[in-house]
Motif scaffolding. Structure first.
Motif, PDB file in Angstrom:
ATOM      1  N   ILE A 601       0.836  -1.200   0.000  1.00 46.78           N
ATOM      2  CA  ILE A 601       0.000   0.000   0.000  1.00 46.78           C
ATOM      3  C   ILE A 601       0.868   1.247   0.000  1.00 46.78           C
ATOM      4  CG2 ILE A 601      -1.688   1.331   1.313  1.00 46.78           C
ATOM      5  CD1 ILE A 601      -2.851  -1.238   2.305  1.00 46.78           C
ATOM      6  N   CYS A 602       1.932   1.204   0.784  1.00 40.19           N
ATOM      7  CA  CYS A 602       2.819   2.372   0.860  1.00 40.19           C
ATOM      8  C   CYS A 602       3.417   2.669  -0.509  1.00 40.19           C
ATOM      9  CB  CYS A 602       3.955   2.129   1.842  1.00 40.19           C
ATOM     10  SG  CYS A 602       3.394   1.933   3.519  1.00 40.19           S
ATOM     11  N   GLU A 603       3.937   1.620  -1.144  1.00 33.00           N
ATOM     12  CA  GLU A 603       4.527   1.829  -2.467  1.00 33.00           C
ATOM     13  C   GLU A 603       3.489   2.365  -3.431  1.00 33.00           C
ATOM     14  OE1 GLU A 603       8.624   1.018  -2.427  1.00 33.00           O
ATOM     15  OE2 GLU A 603       7.350   1.660  -4.066  1.00 33.00           O
ATOM     16  N   CYS A 605       0.824   4.113  -2.728  1.00 32.78           N
ATOM     17  CA  CYS A 605       0.542   5.513  -2.430  1.00 32.78           C
ATOM     18  C   CYS A 605       1.630   6.399  -3.014  1.00 32.78           C
ATOM     19  CB  CYS A 605       0.463   5.747  -0.923  1.00 32.78           C
ATOM     20  SG  CYS A 605      -1.087   5.226  -0.215  1.00 32.78           S
ATOM     21  N   TYR A 606       2.868   5.975  -2.825  1.00 28.57           N
ATOM     22  CA  TYR A 606       3.953   6.832  -3.266  1.00 28.57           C
ATOM     23  C   TYR A 606       4.032   6.877  -4.785  1.00 28.57           C
ATOM     24  CZ  TYR A 606       8.666   8.712  -3.753  1.00 28.57           C
ATOM     25  OH  TYR A 606       9.748   9.465  -4.101  1.00 28.57           O
ATOM     26  N   VAL A 609      -0.379   6.991  -6.467  1.00 26.01           N
ATOM     27  CA  VAL A 609      -1.210   8.127  -6.064  1.00 26.01           C
ATOM     28  C   VAL A 609      -0.425   9.424  -6.151  1.00 26.01           C
ATOM     29  CG1 VAL A 609      -2.571   9.132  -4.235  1.00 26.01           C
ATOM     30  CG2 VAL A 609      -2.586   6.680  -4.563  1.00 26.01           C
ATOM     31  N   ASP A 610       0.672   9.467  -5.422  1.00 29.39           N
ATOM     32  CA  ASP A 610       1.438  10.705  -5.453  1.00 29.39           C
ATOM     33  C   ASP A 610       2.130  10.902  -6.792  1.00 29.39           C
ATOM     34  OD1 ASP A 610       3.418  12.376  -2.946  1.00 29.39           O
ATOM     35  OD2 ASP A 610       1.291  12.489  -3.401  1.00 29.39           O
ATOM     36  N   VAL A 614      -1.446  12.706  -8.482  1.00 27.28           N
ATOM     37  CA  VAL A 614      -1.316  14.082  -7.994  1.00 27.28           C
ATOM     38  C   VAL A 614      -0.258  14.841  -8.782  1.00 27.28           C
ATOM     39  CG1 VAL A 614      -0.864  15.508  -6.008  1.00 27.28           C
ATOM     40  CG2 VAL A 614      -2.024  13.345  -5.722  1.00 27.28           C
ATOM     41  N   GLU A 615       0.926  14.261  -8.862  1.00 25.71           N
ATOM     42  CA  GLU A 615       1.984  14.921  -9.610  1.00 25.71           C
ATOM     43  C   GLU A 615       1.619  15.036 -11.068  1.00 25.71           C
ATOM     44  OE1 GLU A 615       5.830  15.989  -8.491  1.00 25.71           O
ATOM     45  OE2 GLU A 615       3.874  16.779  -7.973  1.00 25.71           O
TER      46      GLU A 615
ATOM     47  N   PRO B 232      -4.722  17.053  -1.239  1.00 22.79           N
ATOM     48  CA  PRO B 232      -3.743  16.624  -2.222  1.00 22.79           C
ATOM     49  C   PRO B 232      -2.882  17.711  -2.839  1.00 22.79           C
ATOM     50  CG  PRO B 232      -5.865  16.907  -3.258  1.00 22.79           C
ATOM     51  CD  PRO B 232      -6.000  17.410  -1.859  1.00 22.79           C
ATOM     52  N   HIS B 234      -0.077  18.840  -1.813  1.00 23.31           N
ATOM     53  CA  HIS B 234       1.120  18.804  -0.991  1.00 23.31           C
ATOM     54  C   HIS B 234       2.394  18.514  -1.771  1.00 23.31           C
ATOM     55  CE1 HIS B 234      -0.061  14.719  -1.778  1.00 23.31           C
ATOM     56  NE2 HIS B 234       1.169  14.369  -1.528  1.00 23.31           N
ATOM     57  N   THR B 235       2.278  18.193  -3.060  1.00 21.56           N
ATOM     58  CA  THR B 235       3.444  17.601  -3.723  1.00 21.56           C
ATOM     59  C   THR B 235       4.584  18.571  -3.972  1.00 21.56           C
ATOM     60  OG1 THR B 235       2.235  17.918  -5.772  1.00 21.56           O
ATOM     61  CG2 THR B 235       2.274  15.712  -4.851  1.00 21.56           C
ATOM     62  N   PHE B 293      -1.780   9.139   4.832  1.00 22.49           N
ATOM     63  CA  PHE B 293      -1.066   9.067   3.562  1.00 22.49           C
ATOM     64  C   PHE B 293       0.389   9.484   3.732  1.00 22.49           C
ATOM     65  CE2 PHE B 293      -1.023   8.898  -0.986  1.00 22.49           C
ATOM     66  CZ  PHE B 293      -0.077   9.830  -1.372  1.00 22.49           C
ATOM     67  N   LEU B 296       2.242   6.703   5.457  1.00 20.45           N
ATOM     68  CA  LEU B 296       2.457   5.533   4.614  1.00 20.45           C
ATOM     69  C   LEU B 296       3.554   5.782   3.594  1.00 20.45           C
ATOM     70  CD1 LEU B 296      -1.190   4.332   3.918  1.00 20.45           C
ATOM     71  CD2 LEU B 296       0.524   3.212   5.326  1.00 20.45           C
ATOM     72  N   VAL B 297       3.505   6.963   2.978  1.00 23.66           N
ATOM     73  CA  VAL B 297       4.506   7.242   1.960  1.00 23.66           C
ATOM     74  C   VAL B 297       5.886   7.416   2.583  1.00 23.66           C
ATOM     75  CG1 VAL B 297       5.167   8.866   0.163  1.00 23.66           C
ATOM     76  CG2 VAL B 297       2.810   8.254   0.430  1.00 23.66           C
ATOM     77  N   VAL B 300       8.233   4.246   2.752  1.00 25.17           N
ATOM     78  CA  VAL B 300       9.003   3.680   1.642  1.00 25.17           C
ATOM     79  C   VAL B 300       9.996   4.666   1.045  1.00 25.17           C
ATOM     80  CG1 VAL B 300       7.345   1.955   0.984  1.00 25.17           C
ATOM     81  CG2 VAL B 300       7.118   4.251   0.095  1.00 25.17           C
ATOM     82  N   TYR B 310       7.731  14.125   3.981  1.00 26.86           N
ATOM     83  CA  TYR B 310       6.417  13.488   4.047  1.00 26.86           C
ATOM     84  C   TYR B 310       5.943  13.366   5.487  1.00 26.86           C
ATOM     85  CZ  TYR B 310       5.840  12.397  -0.886  1.00 26.86           C
ATOM     86  OH  TYR B 310       5.646  12.499  -2.237  1.00 26.86           O
TER      87      TYR B 310
END
Lengths: 661, 495, 106
Positions: A601-603, A605-606, A609-610, A614-615, B232, B234-235, B293, B296-297, B300, B310
């Motif tokens: 899930i973390c991977e 999200c990064y 998702v991000d 988003v990016e 969202p 935040h990037t 979020f 979690l991010v 990793v 983060y």
């Protein structure tokens, strides 16, 4: 009111002395040398113990109703509805805990002077050990849940620091992190329970909460939910299913740490918390049942794993988890005082067993060092044997501990464990009683297995090595002797009725009575009623002793009799044996059910998702602007004719608009 | 005298910048000495604010300065601090000497670097002290320019991308806010004064329709949400932090992000309480999403700075949750946590900067076993990690606990979800510590690294003292915050 | 008898022709002539409506217009001369405003 005995100061000294010791050792410990540093730390905790003893003596002079003193030293947080102070509560419960914590800790500090004397980071060790004592004592002496939580997290921190003490080994450092994280999962529940209590009752203070809970009917959802959440915290700290997995890994730390933290003190914090919250739990029978079932299940489950472990500390670790299960079983059937009695006796004999194991490991290390062997594991029992003659004091004290934990009279374990089983049976929880009984048999088996493999028979290493064994110095053997004596006689503080020939009464329960008469301690209620069933109690006691004896005999048969019997047994049940050896693959289960999915899930999200969504939108907006710009750029041709045409068209458009308004 | 204290604290750094400009760039010793002296002077000037602040009336603005600036446009020079802005101003002036001291090891253009920080300080203090909307806007935008240069010139490999992204992203939100400010101005008629940009007057007399309130709140909220940063939007933060120089990251995390949360508290919530109520589920949801979020991010991340970046998203999610709890405990906790985050995360960035200076890499995989060779550094890193994780006894716990406790009654489920952040924080921070500090000292490049020197210890010491002080005795700080928060809630209820 | 509508029609025709010429023709001198034609057409209209309204202002303004036209032609011819020097011809299609350095010009 008590010819000037300054309770407030004495109580404050109990946690503050080891805090001072920790700070001093942190700052100047290295300059004091190993012995000096150790002596400083030991004196600090000894000071706590003496202060607790002094308080105890003064306490006895107070009438029962007055045995609850609250001291507020400073404000902590006052904001809006939240009003929490630095306060300590002195009552029989906190005093009892303070006494045995500081007492056992003093012995373990003394022992550590010998055990860790050669380690280059001795100052750091003693600082952490003192810091731990500060946290644990704050936990038990705190006057509200927030001060308790400070101690709660503090012991978690020190556990992390001490498990990963030899941090250059990545596995050890990892074990420390595992302990902290699993504890935190429990803390999540603890915090939610606190929020729930505060939201509906407006305070985190023990006394205020007890009063607030007075009006609630039994079985109301609020105490049930809060109790279950708090129990989640207890499960983490006291290593019950499913949050016990950190404890066996915690054996990576120095053995005195295992003795202090993971046998006698930190793991008993969950039980203290339940005892302290007994008013809450007594209003939540569903929660209590959960506690009892989890306790009994853990007791049996952990015992099965202990049957086949080869590392001496791992056996003791699983044994601790199992014994903690007994304590929760007692709490769960409403017999808080009985559970606490087992906390006390277990502290004595488990600390003893661990320190004894440490003595053995220390001696094995010494021998391996002599023969320059760094390959063999000094903790593996298959390398041991025949140490009875080489380490006599260690052996005899260990023997006392083994008999005590197996539950043979007249040693303490019999009295406490048996009382728990009796309470389980007596309150109608027969399946739980049966589980406890089975676990008792298994306990006896694996503990005697440990004793026989380690001390009896012949030494399984090369003959030449054997002569290098010698008994450990007095700083290590004295604590063993003291703990052995305590393990032997402590039972007499908690005599059950049918053995109370001299009518001494149950000193332990009487001491704790003022704490529990406010709640509904079933034990006391039953104690008042159960005169007639003394015979049944005695009968059941005989049954449990018999079961323990069976365990002893089986262990003797397999490990002292003909060689090869144990291996044959293992070969006869290969699947079961493999499962037990691998601790029922629970860690692997968690890895695949929890760790890997969360990592995934973390991977996700990064990266997705991000990274993509988003990016993508952000950079996409940028690219859109660029694209629009380069598109529009084509309008700027630089050609005069185009610009003129544009102007003409624009003018025409304007005119049209003006005239068609 | 007290009447002039706020303008002094606001504009002295500007003066300091000019003084510093006169020092010849070649004489680095003089540059360092002058800069440090001026930074400490600025902090010293701000201390009377703390000492003379009347906590009993902490909800009212104190040290007020009101002067005419552009009366025909309705813009006045109106400054004042209440309990909340006082602490934020102090945080800013407190961090300044620390950043200056930490920058002594900078290799290129130290003088310009430090001058930019002084300029930024003027902007930041001005933001927190302004009570006129246009004045606030001016200072808000002022802060962007030095930060852009700091990232763009002293930054890492992708510094231009990060600097431009930071600038454009933040500015886009601010422009929308300007639109809303202008709308407020044109639609409020104050008797005897006419049209104004003055905040207290607007709060008294601005009475919008429900629908208008919604978009006005949205405009302000967008600008502030970008700054916080909330999920969202935040990037920009991870890129900005990774590419910025150490001091830039510290001030970014320490103060700039708080400008966003402060903006919510000072402007968006009191001016538009009805809109806040309507949008509350969305806002709380975004805050909690940020917490989880971000955590979690973080787990990793392979780059230490990105991990801390983060983690900032996650921590500020807590702050936003506290703000939207709309009760005293939660909001006070949020304000306290703003200060705490500035201390803890600022220190973490400084710590990353220490090893970056020695090894010129921030990748966790490049480290390992550092504790054996750098014990003081290990102590500092673990200490601030624990502060960030929320260990009771240190500052982070007090704020976090107050926030969660405060928001539980009104939002039990989101709060429960946010509490998992407590577990996740332990995971990502302790795992990072383990990979960086523990294990064998295998990589030969990591052997023989110098441990923290006196100057570096001096950089961390004040932060550590504050971390313990706020953890054990937060009441002096809470005494400033509580009345101000109560006043804000009163304002919201009465409009 | 030609009335105002006839003059209007003629004026519009002339103006349209001139405009088209400005936009379409590539020879700078022809463009200048077409601009003159546009100016002439508006002068015609000025005089015609001045006469119809009985105001002398129309004719007076036409004089102003012619003066301005003269000045403008002078400047315009100077620009054409420069254009000739610069590109060797009088083709305005070859001129790129905001063009790059000299080497890029055709």
């Amino acid at each position: 009111m008590n010819d000037g005995f300054n309770f407030a100061l004495a109580v404050a000294l109990i946690p503050l002395l080891p805090l001072g010791g920790a700070l001093l050792n942190g700052l100047i410990g290295r300059r004091l040398g190993a012995k000096g540093s150790g002596a400083l730390a030991t004196l600090a905790i000894l000071g706590s113990f003496l202060s607790a003893v002094a308080i105890f003596l003064q306490f006895q002079q107070l009438p029962e109703e007055a045995r609850r003193l609250s001291f507020t030293y400073a404000t902590w947080i006052h904001s809006g509805g939240l009003s929490v102070d630095w306060s300590l509560l002195l009552d029989p419960l906190s005093l009892m805990y303070s006494l045995f914590i500081s007492g056992v800790a003093t012995l373990i500090h003394l022992y550590s002077i010998g055990y860790m004397g050669q380690d280059p980071s001795f100052a750091r060790y003693f600082a952490y050990l003192n810091l731990f004592c500060f946290s644990m004592l704050t936990l038990v002496l705190g006057g509200n849940y927030l001060v308790m939580f400070l101690g709660w997290e503090g012991v978690g921190l020190c556990s992390y620091l001490l498990i990963g003490f030899w941090f250059t080994d990545p596995a050890k450092a990892s074990a420390g992190k595992k302990a902290f994280v699993v504890n935190r999962i429990g803390d999540f529940g603890f915090l939610l329970g606190l929020f729930l209590l505060f939201t509906h009752l407006g305070s985190l203070d023990y006394l205020a909460l007890e009063q607030g809970l007075a009006g609630f009917p039994v079985g109301h959802w609020l105490p049930t939910a809060a109790a279950l959440l708090l129990f989640l915290g207890a499960m983490g700290k006291s290593a019950q299913i499913p949050l016990y997995v950190w404890l066996p890994d915690a054996m990576a730390g120095p053995t005195p740490v295992s003795a202090l933290i993971h046998a006698a003190t930190m793991v008993t914090a969950g039980l203290y918390m339940i005892a302290r919250s007994h008013v809450l739990f007594s209003l939540a029978p569903a929660a209590l049942l959960t506690v009892a079932v989890v306790g009994a299940a853990t007791a049996l489950f952990a015992a099965t794993i202990g049957l086949v472990q080869n590392d001496i500390k791992k056996v003791l670790a699983y044994s601790t988890v199992s014994q903690l299960g007994y304590m929760f079983l007692a709490m769960g059937v409403g017999a808080y005082g009985v559970g606490l009695f087992h906390v006390l006796t277990h502290a004595f004999f488990k600390a003893l067993l661990f320190l004894g194991a440490g003595a053995v490991i220390h001696a094995m290390h010494h021998v391996y060092h002599h023969v320059h062997d760094h390959q063999r594991d000094p903790q593996d029992m298959r390398n041991m044997g025949g140490l009875k003659a080489k380490l006599p004091i260690t052996y005899w004290t260990f023997w006392v501990g083994t008999v005590a934990i197996a539950g043979f009279p007249p040693f303490s374990g019999f009295f406490s464990k048996d009382e728990i089983l009796w309470q389980a049976f007596h309150t109608g929880h027969w399946p739980l009683w049966l589980m406890g009984l089975a676990a008792a048999g298994l306990t006896s088996f694996y503990m005697f297995r440990l004793l026989f493999l380690t001390f009896h028979g012949r030494y399984r290493g090369p003959e030449a090595e054997a002569k290098h064994f010698h008994e450990n110095p007095w700083v290590m053997t004295l604590p063993l002797v003291v703990l052995a004596v305590l393990s032997a006689v402590a039972g007499f503080w908690g005599l059950p009725h049918y053995l109370d020939f001299a009518h001494l009464g149950n000193r332990f329960q009487e001491f704790l009575a003022p704490v529990f008469h406010r709640g509904s301690d079933l034990a006391l209620r039953h104690a008042a009623v159960s005169h007639g069933s003394a015979a049944l109690e005695a009968l059941l006691a005989l049954v449990s002793v018999a079961v323990a004896a069976l365990g002893l005999l089986e262990a003797r048969r397999l490990y002292l009799g003909k060689p090869g019997l144990a291996e044959a047994r293992a070969k006869a049940h290969p699947v079961l044996h493999r499962r037990l050896m691998n601790k029922w693959f629970v860690d692997e289960l968690y890895e695949s059910l929890v760790v890997k999915p969360v990592a995934g899930i973390c991977e996700f999200c990064y990266k997705q998702v991000d990274g993509l969504v988003v990016e993508g939108m952000v950079n996409g907006t940028g690219r859109l602007c660029g694209w629009a710009g380069s598109g529009l750029r084509h309008l700027q041709t630089g050609r005069l004719a185009h610009y003129l045409t544009a102007m003409a068209l624009g003018l025409a458009l304007l005119l049209v608009l003006v005239f068609t308004r | 005298m007290t009447n002039h204290l706020l303008p002094l604290v606001t504009f002295f750094p500007l003066l300091a910048m000019l003084v510093l400009a006169l020092v010849p760039a070649g004489r680095t010793a003089w540059v360092k000495g002058t800069a440090l002296f001026l930074a400490l002077a600025e902090f010293a000037f701000s201390l009377p604010l703390w000492l003379n602040f009347d906590r009993a009336t902490g909800g009212a603005y104190q040290f007020v300065v009101q002067a005419e600036w552009m009366p025909r446009l309705g813009i006045g020079f109106h400054m004042g601090v209440d309990g909340i802005s006082l602490l934020l101003v102090l945080l800013t002036t407190f961090l300044l000497p620390i950043i200056v001291l930490a920058a002594f090891s900078l290799e290129k253009s130290l003088k310009s670097y430090l001058m930019l920080f002084f300029l930024m300080t003027t902007g930041m203090v001005g933001v927190f002290a302004s009570l006129d909307l246009i004045l606030f806007y001016v200072f808000w935008e002022l802060v962007l320019i030095p930060m852009y240069f700091l990232i763009g010139i002293w930054g890492g490999q992708r510094r231009i991308y990060a600097a431009v992204k930071f600038f454009l992203y933040t500015m886009a939100g601010s422009v929308l806010m300007l639109l809303a400010i202008l709308y407020l101005h044109w639609n409020t008629l104050v008797p005897e004064v006419g049209r104004t940009f003055d905040l207290p007057l607007l709060l008294e007399h601005f009475r919008p329709a429900a629908g208008t309130q919604l978009w006005l709140f949205g405009a302000f909220a967008l600008a502030f949400a970008i700054k916080v940063p909330m999920f969202p939007v935040h990037t920009w933060l991870p890129d900005a932090h990774v590419e910025a120089p150490t001091g830039g990251s510290v001030i970014l995390a320490g103060v700039l992000l708080k400008m966003g949360t402060y903006g919510f508290l000072r402007f968006a919530l009191p001016l538009f309480p009805a809109a806040t109520q309507v949008l509350l589920p969305l806002l709380v949801g975004l805050a909690v999403t940020g917490v989880v979020f971000g955590a979690l991010v973080s787990i990793v991340q392979k780059d230490m700075k990105k991990l801390v970046a983060y983690s900032s998203v996650s921590h500020l999610g807590f702050v936003m949750l506290g703000l939207f709890s709309l009760n005293v405990t939660g909001m006070s906790g949020a304000v306290l946590q703003m200060i705490n985050h500035g201390i803890s995360t600022g220190a973490l960035f400084l710590a990353v900067g220490v090893i970056y200076e020695r090894r010129h890499t921030r990748m966790i995989a490049d480290f390992g076993g550092l504790a054996a060779g750098m014990p003081r550094y290990a102590l500092v890193l673990v200490f601030f990690v624990l502060s960030s994780v929320g260990l009771p006894g240190l500052n982070g716990f007090v704020g976090e606990f107050m926030i969660l406790l405060g928001s539980f009654p009104s939002q039990p489920v989101p709060t429960a979800i946010a509490t998992t952040g407590v577990v996740l924080a332990a995971v990502y921070l302790l795992w990072m510590v383990q990979r960086v500090l523990f294990g064998p000292l295998a990589n030969p490049k990591n052997q023989g690294l110098a441990d923290l020197g006196i100057r570096e210890m001096l950089v961390f010491a004040p932060l550590a003292v504050l971390a313990v002080w706020i953890g054990v005795q937060p009441q002096p700080f809470l005494d400033c915050i509580n009345p101000a928060v109560e006043a804000t809630l009163d304002l919201m209820r009465n409009r | 008898m030609p009335g105002p509508s006839h003059y209007l029609l003629l004026s519009v025709l002339l103006f349209g022709l001139g405009l088209t010429g400005v936009l379409v023709r590539r020879n700078a001198l022809v463009v200048l002539m077409c601009i003159e034609m546009m100016l002439g057409a508006s002068n015609l209209l000025l005089v015609a409506f001045g006469q119809q309204a009985g105001l002398p202002g129309g004719q007076a303004f036409a004089f102003f217009s012619m003066t301005v036209a003269a000045a403008e032609v002078a400047v315009g011819l100077a620009v054409v001369v420069l254009l000739y020097r610069w590109s060797g011809g009088t083709d305005i299609g070859e001129v790129r405003l905001f063009a790059g350095p000299r080497e890029e010009r055709p």
